[in-house]
Enzyme design. Structure first.
Site, PDB file in Angstrom:
ATOM      1  N   ARG A  88       0.824  -1.429  -0.095  1.00  0.00           N
ATOM      2  CA  ARG A  88       0.045   0.176   0.058  1.00  0.00           C
ATOM      3  C   ARG A  88       1.013   1.405  -0.044  1.00  0.00           C
ATOM      4  O   ARG A  88       1.621   1.343   0.932  1.00  0.00           O
ATOM      5  CB  ARG A  88      -0.937  -0.183   1.054  1.00  0.00           C
ATOM      6  CG  ARG A  88      -1.386   1.422   1.383  1.00  0.00           C
ATOM      7  CD  ARG A  88      -2.655   1.537   2.467  1.00  0.00           C
ATOM      8  NE  ARG A  88      -3.850   1.027   1.971  1.00  0.00           N
ATOM      9  CZ  ARG A  88      -5.111   0.835   2.759  1.00  0.00           C
ATOM     10  NH1 ARG A  88      -5.092   1.920   3.802  1.00  0.00           N
ATOM     11  NH2 ARG A  88      -5.892   0.499   2.342  1.00  0.00           N
ATOM     12  N   CYS A 127     -15.996   2.472   1.211  1.00  0.00           N
ATOM     13  CA  CYS A 127     -15.013   1.845   1.306  1.00  0.00           C
ATOM     14  C   CYS A 127     -14.259   2.001   2.753  1.00  0.00           C
ATOM     15  O   CYS A 127     -13.765   1.042   3.405  1.00  0.00           O
ATOM     16  CB  CYS A 127     -13.880   1.987   0.703  1.00  0.00           C
ATOM     17  SG  CYS A 127     -13.385   3.690   0.501  1.00  0.00           S
TER      18      CYS A 127
END
Ligand code: CP
Ligand code: NVA
Length: 329
Positions: free
Chosen positions: A108, A272
């Site tokens: 990430r 999300c």
């Protein structure tokens, strides 16, 4: 017959509709097994995975860790400050070091080019846990949640409100186009996704029976929608200064009761997460005081309503990430 062994998950464009559906099916099966207490720890015993997080996370990190443990694997977490990556060691060197020790690597961070480079130099699968441009692991959780609610994906209308130029808007647009769904970016033109990507997705949608629409009319965009989706107005890594323009520019695209009433009869709300739906966070309270707000991209009323499936969606991150690792390792 779908076989994803050894594949990276870098962006949704790299996957066919059949492969995406296969992973959603596998996730549904793994979820069912988990609920019934059936162990899958014999699937990947003794394997090791590395989780590189250059940005913070709750869901993605926990999903990878729990899913890995459930599959019989061990996890090493590299936090945003605790490794040499990018500071003393290049991505190419990091990839070759980690690939020698681990069976899979999650990354990430910032630019998509970083995760693509990592995958290029890694001989083991690399999974994108969010970049500025895309958030593919989130897509599988969203599809599973939508399919659990409606029973199908093809023909679903998904209206995305807010910053449609960033990771979530891009990934949802590609995913909807691939799956024969109707994607609507419902926001101010400044926040429409990249023109070239829109053109590409329109071509894909023409083949699958889906569609891609851009509109700045909030009522027209959300009319009859099955899924109303939004995300934070300022994403991780963006400069503090952008708050002052985002709030006035994106406020007309807040998901509120009027929007949900305008959507379809079985409409659901997805996000999300994390979400600014009240003032119970440090940044929420700061921005609330600064801009005289009590909620941002979604009202607390919608967030807490029956139509909101955000916590089911969050749980589905774990089941779908488990499927991605199981299929690619
Ligand atoms: N949705 C999502 O990626 O959440 P985290 O930032 O908590 O991982
Ligand atoms: N657009 C958000 C998504 C968080 C999951 C961000 O990049 O911060």
């Amino acid at each position: 017959m779908v076989n994803l062994k050894g594949r990276d998950l870098l962006k949704m464009k790299d996957f066919t509709a059949e492969e995406i559906e296969y992973l959603v099916d596998l996730a549904a099966d793994l979820k069912d097994k988990k609920k019934k207490g059936i162990s899958v720890a014999d699937r990947h015993p003794g394997k090791n995975i590395a989780l590189i997080f250059e940005k913070t996370s709750t869901r993605t990190r926990c999903s990878f860790e729990v899913a890995a443990h459930d599959l019989g694997m061990h996890v090493t977490y590299l936090d945003p400050a605790g490794s040499q990556i990018g500071k003393k060691e290049s991505i190419a060197d990091t990839a070759r070091v980690l690939a020698g020790m681990f069976d899979g690597i999650e990354y990430r961070g910032f630019e998509q080019s970083i995760v693509e480079e990592l995958a290029h130099y890694s001989k083991v699968p690399v999974w994108n846990g969010l970049t500025n441009e895309s958030h593919p692991t989130q897509m599988f959780a969203d599809l599973l949640t939508i399919r659990e609610h409606f029973g199908y994906l093809k023909g679903i209308k998904l209206a995305y409100m807010g910053d449609a130029r960033y990771n979530m808007g891009n990934s949802l647009m590609v995913t909807c186009a691939k799956m024969g769904m109707h994607f609507v970016a419902c926001t101010s033109p400044k926040y429409f996704p990249d023109e070239a990507l829109v053109a590409e997705c329109k071509e894909i949608a023409a083949q699958t029976g889906g569609s891609v629409t851009l509109t700045s009319d909030a009522m027209e965009g959300t009319k009859g929608a099955d899924v109303v989706y939004t995300d934070v107005w300022v994403s991780m890594g963006e400069p503090e200064a952008v708050w002052a323009e985002r709030i006035p520019e994106l406020s007309p695209y807040q998901v509120n009761k009027k929007i949900m009433d305008n959507a379809g009869p079985k409409a659901i709300f997805l996000h999300c997460l994390p979400a600014f739906h009240d003032l119970k966070t440090k940044i929420g309270a700061q921005m609330g005081a600064r801009f005289n707000l009590t909620e941002m991209e979604v009202t607390d009323e919608v967030f807490e309503s029956e139509q909101s499936l955000v916590f089911e969606e969050a749980e589905n991150r774990m089941h779908t990430i488990k499927a991605i690792m199981d299929a690619t390792l």
